[in-house]
Design an enzyme around this catalytic site. Structure first.
Site, mmCIF file in Angstrom:
data_model
loop_
_atom_site.group_PDB
_atom_site.id
_atom_site.type_symbol
_atom_site.label_atom_id
_atom_site.label_comp_id
_atom_site.label_asym_id
_atom_site.label_seq_id
_atom_site.Cartn_x
_atom_site.Cartn_y
_atom_site.Cartn_z
ATOM 1 N N GLY A 245 0.768 -1.239 0.000
ATOM 2 C CA GLY A 245 0.000 0.000 0.000
ATOM 3 C C GLY A 245 0.794 1.283 0.000
ATOM 4 O O GLY A 245 0.217 2.366 -0.079
ATOM 5 N N GLU A 279 4.271 -6.335 2.024
ATOM 6 C CA GLU A 279 3.889 -6.776 0.673
ATOM 7 C C GLU A 279 3.822 -5.605 -0.306
ATOM 8 O O GLU A 279 2.786 -5.362 -0.929
ATOM 9 C CB GLU A 279 2.515 -7.458 0.727
ATOM 10 C CG GLU A 279 2.421 -8.633 1.677
ATOM 11 C CD GLU A 279 0.970 -9.097 1.892
ATOM 12 O OE1 GLU A 279 0.030 -8.461 1.377
ATOM 13 O OE2 GLU A 279 0.785 -10.105 2.598
ATOM 14 N N PRO A 280 4.897 -4.859 -0.465
ATOM 15 C CA PRO A 280 4.816 -3.715 -1.372
ATOM 16 C C PRO A 280 4.794 -4.144 -2.837
ATOM 17 O O PRO A 280 5.492 -5.090 -3.220
ATOM 18 C CB PRO A 280 6.108 -2.942 -1.078
ATOM 19 C CG PRO A 280 7.073 -3.994 -0.638
ATOM 20 C CD PRO A 280 6.255 -5.027 0.095
ATOM 21 N N GLY A 281 3.993 -3.487 -3.632
ATOM 22 C CA GLY A 281 3.971 -3.756 -5.073
ATOM 23 C C GLY A 281 4.359 -2.498 -5.821
ATOM 24 O O GLY A 281 5.450 -2.360 -6.358
ATOM 25 N N ARG A 282 3.422 -1.536 -5.789
ATOM 26 C CA ARG A 282 3.593 -0.290 -6.543
ATOM 27 C C ARG A 282 4.924 0.408 -6.237
ATOM 28 O O ARG A 282 5.592 0.886 -7.142
ATOM 29 C CB ARG A 282 2.437 0.636 -6.171
ATOM 30 C CG ARG A 282 2.287 1.848 -7.053
ATOM 31 C CD ARG A 282 1.245 2.811 -6.484
ATOM 32 N NE ARG A 282 0.048 2.186 -6.015
ATOM 33 C CZ ARG A 282 -1.080 2.050 -6.731
ATOM 34 N NH1 ARG A 282 -1.140 2.515 -7.957
ATOM 35 N NH2 ARG A 282 -2.134 1.461 -6.205
ATOM 36 N N TYR A 322 -9.707 4.495 -12.736
ATOM 37 C CA TYR A 322 -9.654 5.236 -11.463
ATOM 38 C C TYR A 322 -9.459 6.735 -11.659
ATOM 39 O O TYR A 322 -9.121 7.428 -10.709
ATOM 40 C CB TYR A 322 -8.467 4.769 -10.609
ATOM 41 C CG TYR A 322 -8.219 3.297 -10.525
ATOM 42 C CD1 TYR A 322 -9.124 2.447 -9.891
ATOM 43 C CD2 TYR A 322 -7.051 2.741 -11.043
ATOM 44 C CE1 TYR A 322 -8.868 1.093 -9.797
ATOM 45 C CE2 TYR A 322 -6.796 1.382 -10.948
ATOM 46 C CZ TYR A 322 -7.711 0.569 -10.321
ATOM 47 O OH TYR A 322 -7.443 -0.764 -10.225
ATOM 48 N N CYS A 348 -12.559 1.647 -28.917
ATOM 49 C CA CYS A 348 -13.901 2.196 -29.126
ATOM 50 C C CYS A 348 -14.667 2.334 -27.819
ATOM 51 O O CYS A 348 -15.641 1.610 -27.561
ATOM 52 C CB CYS A 348 -14.660 1.325 -30.108
ATOM 53 S SG CYS A 348 -13.800 1.297 -31.673
ATOM 54 N N GLU A 349 -14.195 3.228 -26.981
ATOM 55 C CA GLU A 349 -14.832 3.559 -25.703
ATOM 56 C C GLU A 349 -14.524 5.028 -25.455
ATOM 57 O O GLU A 349 -13.355 5.423 -25.579
ATOM 58 C CB GLU A 349 -14.178 2.786 -24.539
ATOM 59 C CG GLU A 349 -14.286 1.302 -24.576
ATOM 60 C CD GLU A 349 -15.527 0.754 -23.903
ATOM 61 O OE1 GLU A 349 -16.254 1.512 -23.236
ATOM 62 O OE2 GLU A 349 -15.761 -0.451 -24.079
ATOM 63 N N TYR A 376 0.645 -2.154 -12.136
ATOM 64 C CA TYR A 376 -0.763 -2.229 -12.551
ATOM 65 C C TYR A 376 -0.952 -1.658 -13.966
ATOM 66 O O TYR A 376 -1.995 -1.091 -14.279
ATOM 67 C CB TYR A 376 -1.667 -1.520 -11.523
ATOM 68 C CG TYR A 376 -1.442 -2.043 -10.122
ATOM 69 C CD1 TYR A 376 -1.838 -3.334 -9.784
ATOM 70 C CD2 TYR A 376 -0.794 -1.283 -9.152
ATOM 71 C CE1 TYR A 376 -1.604 -3.837 -8.506
ATOM 72 C CE2 TYR A 376 -0.557 -1.778 -7.878
ATOM 73 C CZ TYR A 376 -0.967 -3.055 -7.562
ATOM 74 O OH TYR A 376 -0.730 -3.550 -6.312
HETATM 75 N N1 LLP Z 1 -1.062 -7.059 -0.553
HETATM 76 C C1 LLP Z 1 -2.353 -7.237 -0.827
HETATM 77 C C2 LLP Z 1 -3.117 -8.229 -0.050
HETATM 78 C C3 LLP Z 1 -2.978 -6.492 -1.830
HETATM 79 O O1 LLP Z 1 -4.256 -6.655 -2.082
HETATM 80 C C4 LLP Z 1 -2.210 -5.549 -2.567
HETATM 81 C C5 LLP Z 1 -2.820 -4.768 -3.636
HETATM 82 C C6 LLP Z 1 -0.843 -5.414 -2.266
HETATM 83 C C7 LLP Z 1 -0.298 -6.179 -1.241
HETATM 84 C C8 LLP Z 1 0.049 -4.475 -2.984
HETATM 85 O O2 LLP Z 1 -0.351 -3.159 -2.840
HETATM 86 P P1 LLP Z 1 0.581 -1.960 -3.333
HETATM 87 O O3 LLP Z 1 1.822 -1.965 -2.473
HETATM 88 O O4 LLP Z 1 0.908 -2.186 -4.750
HETATM 89 O O5 LLP Z 1 -0.250 -0.757 -3.126
HETATM 90 N N2 LLP Z 1 -5.028 -1.804 -9.496
HETATM 91 C C9 LLP Z 1 -4.954 -0.761 -8.494
HETATM 92 C C10 LLP Z 1 -4.277 -1.244 -7.237
HETATM 93 C C11 LLP Z 1 -4.951 -2.451 -6.655
HETATM 94 C C12 LLP Z 1 -4.206 -2.960 -5.452
HETATM 95 C C13 LLP Z 1 -4.742 -4.277 -5.038
HETATM 96 N N3 LLP Z 1 -4.039 -4.860 -3.941
HETATM 97 C C14 LLP Z 1 -4.210 0.429 -9.088
HETATM 98 O O6 LLP Z 1 -3.837 0.369 -10.259
HETATM 99 O O7 LLP Z 1 -4.031 1.442 -8.417
#
Ligand code: LLP
Length: 420
Positions: A245, A279-282, A322, A348-349, A376
Site C-alpha cells: 500500500g 507486501e509492497p507492489g507499486r 480510477y 472504441c470507448e 498495474y
Molecule cells: N497485498 C495485498 C493483499 C494487496 O491486495 C495488494 C494490492 C498489495 C499487497 C500491494 O499493494 P501496493 O503496495 O501495490 O499498493 N489496481 C490498483 C491497485 C490495486 C491494489 C490491489 N491490492 C491500481 O492500479 O491502483
C-alpha cells in the site's frame, strides 16, 4: 512537467528522453510502439531502498506479484532477495518459474480454490493469508486430505481509513477483504483447534497508494492489541504481515519516506519478537516503468483537441478505471507553443483516455512516454479490440533485454476454435 521531476532512471539527453542510457526513440524504432520500458536500476533501487530501510530488523519483503508479474522482473527481484505475495495459482507458478523461494511466498486473496490450496501446500509456501472462516475450514480439510499442515495468518480488517481512492481502499469493515476485527479473536481460537492448521501470524492490508504514515500506524496498533489478546489465550504468533500500500509520486504526491515508515513501525513493534512481513507492489515497480507510445493523429472537436496515440486503455487501464493521473512527457522536446490536448487511445470507448487536458507540444508521429506505468499497467492489460499485448523491455545501462515479446496474432487466437 519540469524534467527534474522525472523518475529515477529517466533523463533527457540532447533533447531526447532516455531510460538509463537508452534513447526512447531508438527503442521505439527497434521494438515498435506501444511498448513498456522498465529500468533495471530504478526497480533495483526501489527494492533496495525498501530492504535497507528495514535492514538489521527481522523483516521479509514479499513483493506483490499482481503489480507486475513479468518473469524478468520477478527473477530480478528474487535475486535481490525478495519474497513474494501471490493471489492465485498462476502467480505461484510465475514466482516458481522465475526462481522464487517457496519459503518466501505468502498467499493472499479472498477466493482461493481447493486446487490452489493443494498447489501451494505441495509447494511448501511460507504462509496462507486466510480471509474468511469458510476459507479456514476448507484449508483445514484440504491440508488434512494431503496429510500436511497449512501455515496460516488471518487477514484482519483493522477498520482504518487509508485515505485513498475507494476502489483501492481495502481495510474498512464492510470490505470484501479480510475478517472483521471483532470476528478475528474467536476465529483464531477455532483455528487453534482445527486439524491441519498451524497458526503462524497475523496479516492486514489497508489499501493502496497511501501517502500518510498514520493509517499504517493505526492499523498496526490494532493488530498489536489483537496479538496481546491472543497471547493471553495461549496463541503466540511468529510474524506480523502489514501488507502493501505504500504510495508513489504520480503527479505531486509526497510519498512516504521509507526510513521514517520503517522506524515508526519498528517503534510500535518493539515488544514483539517475531518477524515483520511487508507486501509492497507499486512502490517497487511503479516508477520503474513507462509506456512508450506514438501520436497517430491530432484532431479537434469544437471545444477539445485530441492526440490520438497508439497505446490505449487495454494497455494501461488506470486512467480510465480510477481517473488516475500518469504524467505524459514528449520524448523529443519541441520549442513550439504547447496546446491543451486530451491524450486518447484507438479503443472504441469514450473512456479510452490516457490523460486529460495535458499541455503538450507534439506533432503527428511524435513519441510520448506515459510515466509511472510499471505497476498495474501490463498486469492489468487485456486484448480488448483484438489489440495485441505490447512488448516489454528491460533496460540496464546501454543493454536491452526483451522480457516479453510482442504478442502475435497467432498468440492471440491460439486457444480459440472455429465452431462447426
Ligand atoms: N497485498 C495485498 C493483499 C494487496 O491486495 C495488494 C494490492 C498489495 C499487497 C500491494 O499493494 P501496493 O503496495 O501495490 O499498493 N489496481 C490498483 C491497485 C490495486 C491494489 C490491489 N491490492 C491500481 O492500479 O491502483
Amino acid at each position: 512537467m519540469p524534467d527534474h521531476f522525472l523518475p529515477y532512471g529517466v533523463t533527457r539527453e540532447d533533447g531526447i528522453l532516455h531510460v538509463e542510457q537508452c534513447s526512447l526513440s531508438d527503442l521505439a524504432q527497434q521494438f515498435g510502439t506501444p511498448c513498456y520500458v522498465y529500468s533495471k536500476a530504478a526497480i533495483s533501487a526501489a527494492y533496495t531502498e525498501f530492504a535497507n530501510a528495514f535492514a538489521g530488523q527481522n523483516t521479509l519483503i514479499c513483493y506483490a506479484v499482481k503489480a507486475n508479474g513479468n518473469l524478468g522482473l520477478l527473477g530480478l527481484l528474487s535475486r535481490l532477495g525478495a519474497g513474494f505475495d501471490i493471489v492465485s495459482g498462476g502467480e505461484l507458478r510465475r514466482v516458481l518459474a522465475a526462481g522464487g523461494d517457496p519459503q518466501k511466498i505468502v498467499f493472499s486473496g479472498v477466493g482461493k480454490s481447493a486446487a490452489e490450496m493443494r498447489q501451494a501446500l505441495s509447494t511448501g509456501i511460507l504462509c496462507f493469508n486466510v480471509e474468511s472462516a469458510a476459507e479456514l475450514r476448507r484449508l483445514s480439510q484440504v491440508a488434512c486430505s494431503m496429510g500436511l499442515t497449512a501455515p496460516i495468518s488471518l487477514r484482519v480488517n483493522p477498520d482504518v481509513d487509508a485515505q485513498t481512492h475507494p476502489y483501492i481502499a481495502t481495510g474498512l469493515k464492510d470490505s470484501k477483504f479480510g475478517i472483521a476485527y471483532g470476528d478475528a479473536f474467536p476465529l483464531y481460537q477455532e483455528a487453534a483447534a482445527l486439524p491441519g492448521i498451524a497458526i503462524h501470524g497475523i496479516d492486514c492490508h489497508i489499501g493502496s497508494q497511501i501517502t500518510e504514515l498514520s493509517p499504517f500506524l493505526a492499523a498496526l496498533e490494532k493488530v498489536l492489541a489483537l496479538i496481546e489478546r491472543l497471547k493471553g489465550a495461549g496463541i503466540t504468533l511468529q510474524h506480523v504481515d502489514m501488507g502493501g500500500g505504500v504510495g508513489i509520486r504520480y503527479r505531486d504526491e509526497t510519498p512516504l519516506n521509507l526510513a521514517e515508515y520503517a522506524q515508526a513501525m519498528q517503534a510500535l513493534l518493539k515488544g514483539f519478537s517475531g518477524r515483520l512481513l511487508l507486501e509492497p507492489g507499486r512502490r517497487i515497480v511503479g516508477n520503474g516503468g513507462l509506456l512508450l507510445t506514438r501520436v497517430e493523429y491530432l484532431k479537434s472537436a469544437p471545444e477539445r483537441e485530441f492526440a490520438v496515440v497508439d497505446a490505449a486503455m487495454n494497455d494501461l487501464i488506470r486512467p480510465a478505471l480510477y481517473q488516475a493521473w500518469h504524467e505524459i512527457v514528449p520524448v523529443l522536446a519541441r520549442v513550439a507553443q504547447n496546446r491543451i490536448l486530451d491524450v486518447v487511445g484507438p479503443v472504441c470507448e469514450s473512456g479510452d483516455i490516457l490523460g486529460t487536458a495535458r499541455s503538450l507540444s507534439v506533432e503527428e508521429g511524435d513519441l510520448l512516454a506515459i510515466l509511472s506505468a510499471g505497476a498495474y499497467g501490463s498486469s492489468m492489460g487485456s486484448n480488448y479490440n483484438a489489440r495485441p499485448r505490447p512488448p516489454e523491455i528491460l533496460v540496464d545501462g546501454r543493454a536491452v533485454t526483451i522480457i516479453r515479446r510482442a504478442e502475435s496474432f497467432d498468440d492471440q487466437i491460439r486457444n480459440e476454435i472455429s465452431a462447426p
